[in-house]
Design a protein around this motif. Structure first.
Motif, PDB file in Angstrom:
ATOM      1  N   UNK A  61      30.552 -52.254  18.454  1.00 37.55           N
ATOM      2  CA  UNK A  61      29.484 -52.423  18.237  1.00 37.55           C
ATOM      3  C   UNK A  61      30.197 -53.750  16.316  1.00 37.55           C
ATOM      4  N   UNK A  62      29.895 -54.704  17.334  1.00 37.73           N
ATOM      5  CA  UNK A  62      30.388 -55.417  15.437  1.00 37.73           C
ATOM      6  C   UNK A  62      30.651 -55.250  14.298  1.00 37.73           C
ATOM      7  N   UNK A  63      28.865 -54.270  14.034  1.00 35.82           N
ATOM      8  CA  UNK A  63      28.754 -53.803  12.178  1.00 35.82           C
ATOM      9  C   UNK A  63      29.671 -52.599  12.269  1.00 35.82           C
ATOM     10  N   UNK A  64      29.599 -51.610  12.903  1.00 40.15           N
ATOM     11  CA  UNK A  64      31.228 -50.835  13.081  1.00 40.15           C
ATOM     12  C   UNK A  64      32.569 -51.242  12.206  1.00 40.15           C
ATOM     13  N   UNK A  65      32.417 -52.279  13.293  1.00 41.43           N
ATOM     14  CA  UNK A  65      34.155 -53.021  12.727  1.00 41.43           C
ATOM     15  C   UNK A  65      34.114 -53.334  11.245  1.00 41.43           C
ATOM     16  N   UNK A  66      33.010 -54.183  11.405  1.00 42.25           N
ATOM     17  CA  UNK A  66      32.993 -55.183   9.962  1.00 42.25           C
ATOM     18  C   UNK A  66      33.111 -53.642   8.754  1.00 42.25           C
ATOM     19  N   UNK A  67      32.513 -52.577   9.154  1.00 37.49           N
ATOM     20  CA  UNK A  67      32.169 -51.763   7.982  1.00 37.49           C
ATOM     21  C   UNK A  67      33.433 -50.618   8.091  1.00 37.49           C
ATOM     22  N   UNK A  68      34.604 -50.504   8.946  1.00 43.13           N
ATOM     23  CA  UNK A  68      35.467 -50.142   9.045  1.00 43.13           C
ATOM     24  C   UNK A  68      36.609 -50.857   8.422  1.00 43.13           C
ATOM     25  N   UNK A  69      37.005 -52.949   8.213  1.00 44.66           N
ATOM     26  CA  UNK A  69      37.537 -53.681   8.010  1.00 44.66           C
ATOM     27  C   UNK A  69      37.112 -53.214   5.946  1.00 44.66           C
ATOM     28  N   UNK A  70      35.644 -53.764   5.779  1.00 45.45           N
ATOM     29  CA  UNK A  70      35.733 -53.070   4.782  1.00 45.45           C
ATOM     30  C   UNK A  70      35.788 -51.874   4.313  1.00 45.45           C
ATOM     31  N   UNK A  71      35.982 -51.047   4.476  1.00 43.81           N
ATOM     32  CA  UNK A  71      36.605 -49.728   4.348  1.00 43.81           C
ATOM     33  C   UNK A  71      38.136 -49.753   3.539  1.00 43.81           C
ATOM     34  N   UNK A  72      38.917 -50.584   4.838  1.00 42.46           N
ATOM     35  CA  UNK A  72      40.075 -50.565   5.205  1.00 42.46           C
ATOM     36  C   UNK A  72      40.572 -51.479   3.592  1.00 42.46           C
ATOM     37  N   UNK A  73      40.158 -52.193   3.517  1.00 43.39           N
ATOM     38  CA  UNK A  73      40.471 -53.749   2.631  1.00 43.39           C
ATOM     39  C   UNK A  73      40.077 -52.724   0.881  1.00 43.39           C
ATOM     40  N   UNK A  74      39.144 -51.884   1.336  1.00 43.06           N
ATOM     41  CA  UNK A  74      38.623 -51.083   0.034  1.00 43.06           C
ATOM     42  C   UNK A  74      39.485 -50.062  -0.560  1.00 43.06           C
ATOM     43  N   UNK A  75      40.380 -49.998  -0.393  1.00 36.19           N
ATOM     44  CA  UNK A  75      40.960 -49.174   0.003  1.00 36.19           C
ATOM     45  C   UNK A  75      42.274 -49.889  -0.914  1.00 36.19           C
ATOM     46  N   UNK A  76      42.737 -50.798  -0.802  1.00 35.05           N
ATOM     47  CA  UNK A  76      43.596 -51.831  -1.263  1.00 35.05           C
ATOM     48  C   UNK A  76      43.652 -52.077  -2.761  1.00 35.05           C
ATOM     49  N   UNK A  77      44.856 -51.569  -3.514  1.00 34.94           N
ATOM     50  CA  UNK A  77      45.076 -51.720  -4.783  1.00 34.94           C
ATOM     51  C   UNK A  77      45.290 -52.931  -6.103  1.00 34.94           C
ATOM     52  N   UNK A  78      46.517 -53.604  -4.614  1.00 35.77           N
ATOM     53  CA  UNK A  78      46.811 -54.748  -5.150  1.00 35.77           C
ATOM     54  C   UNK A  78      46.354 -55.789  -4.491  1.00 35.77           C
ATOM     55  N   UNK A  79      46.692 -57.197  -5.022  1.00 37.01           N
ATOM     56  CA  UNK A  79      45.426 -58.353  -5.002  1.00 37.01           C
ATOM     57  C   UNK A  79      46.613 -59.325  -3.633  1.00 37.01           C
ATOM     58  N   UNK A  80      47.884 -58.223  -3.444  1.00 34.17           N
ATOM     59  CA  UNK A  80      48.596 -59.181  -2.248  1.00 34.17           C
ATOM     60  C   UNK A  80      48.178 -58.653  -1.062  1.00 34.17           C
ATOM     61  N   UNK A  81      47.864 -58.054  -0.897  1.00 34.03           N
ATOM     62  CA  UNK A  81      47.806 -56.348  -0.081  1.00 34.03           C
ATOM     63  C   UNK A  81      46.259 -57.375   0.680  1.00 34.03           C
ATOM     64  N   UNK A  82      45.561 -57.348  -0.042  1.00 39.78           N
ATOM     65  CA  UNK A  82      44.257 -57.829   0.811  1.00 39.78           C
ATOM     66  C   UNK A  82      44.280 -59.111   0.304  1.00 39.78           C
ATOM     67  N   UNK A  83      45.320 -60.306   0.204  1.00 39.82           N
ATOM     68  CA  UNK A  83      45.534 -61.416   0.888  1.00 39.82           C
ATOM     69  C   UNK A  83      45.811 -61.717   2.520  1.00 39.82           C
ATOM     70  N   UNK A  84      46.736 -60.211   1.856  1.00 37.30           N
ATOM     71  CA  UNK A  84      47.771 -59.982   3.863  1.00 37.30           C
ATOM     72  C   UNK A  84      46.540 -59.357   4.567  1.00 37.30           C
TER      73      UNK A  84
END
Length: 157
Positions: A103-126
């Motif tokens: 389910x592509x929606x599940x993968x996008x949600x999972x990616x969103x969860x991962x990205x939301x944990x990052x607190x530093x801009x450099x991590x988000x860019x990576x």
């Protein structure tokens, strides 16, 4: 296997906390003792030995401060490994459920969860670079370039 890897990382983090807590308590005690020694030295009449001892106290205090800064790296590393653990657990849950796996929606949600944990801009860019198809080498270069651009600023996490 993903859960096992996550548990191993989590277990090592828990074990290392005990050592770091001991070190932190020791450094706090050392700082208090250095302040006390410094106060006693300042109460003495000026002389060469007193000045040498005060200089030694100042140098030791500087080394303690450098050690405390090194602990900040440990905190950062621990936060990163906690994110990796959560990501591995989340990935394991996603791939074990066929309804979610395809389910592509599940993968996008999972990616969103991962990205939301990052607190530093450099991590988000990576992260964004990887999601947009960049290689690991390219993503790391983007992160490094951002960190170099920010070298005069402190990036809080």
């Amino acid at each position: 296997m993903l859960i096992l890897s996550a548990i191993q990382v989590e277990d090592m983090l828990n074990e290392s906390d005990v050592s770091v807590n001991t070190l932190t308590e020791s450094f706090t005690s050392i700082v208090e003792h250095m302040q006390c020694i410094n106060e006693h030295l300042l109460a003495l009449d000026p002389c060469k030995v007193r000045e040498d001892a005060l200089a030694c106290c100042a140098e030791t205090t500087g080394k303690i401060q450098a050690s405390i800064i090194a602990f900040q790296f440990y905190d950062r590393m621990q936060q990163c490994l906690q994110h990796v653990t959560l990501n591995l657990k989340g990935l394991s849950e996603l791939v074990e459920d066929p309804d979610r796996l395809y389910n592509p929606t599940e993968w996008r949600q999972f990616q969103h969860e991962i990205r939301s944990r990052y607190t530093m801009e450099s991590e988000k860019l990576m992260f964004d670079a990887i999601v947009h198809g960049k290689s690991v080498k390219e993503a790391l270069a983007i992160k490094s370039a951002h960190q170099e651009d920010q070298s005069d600023n402190i990036e809080l996490f």
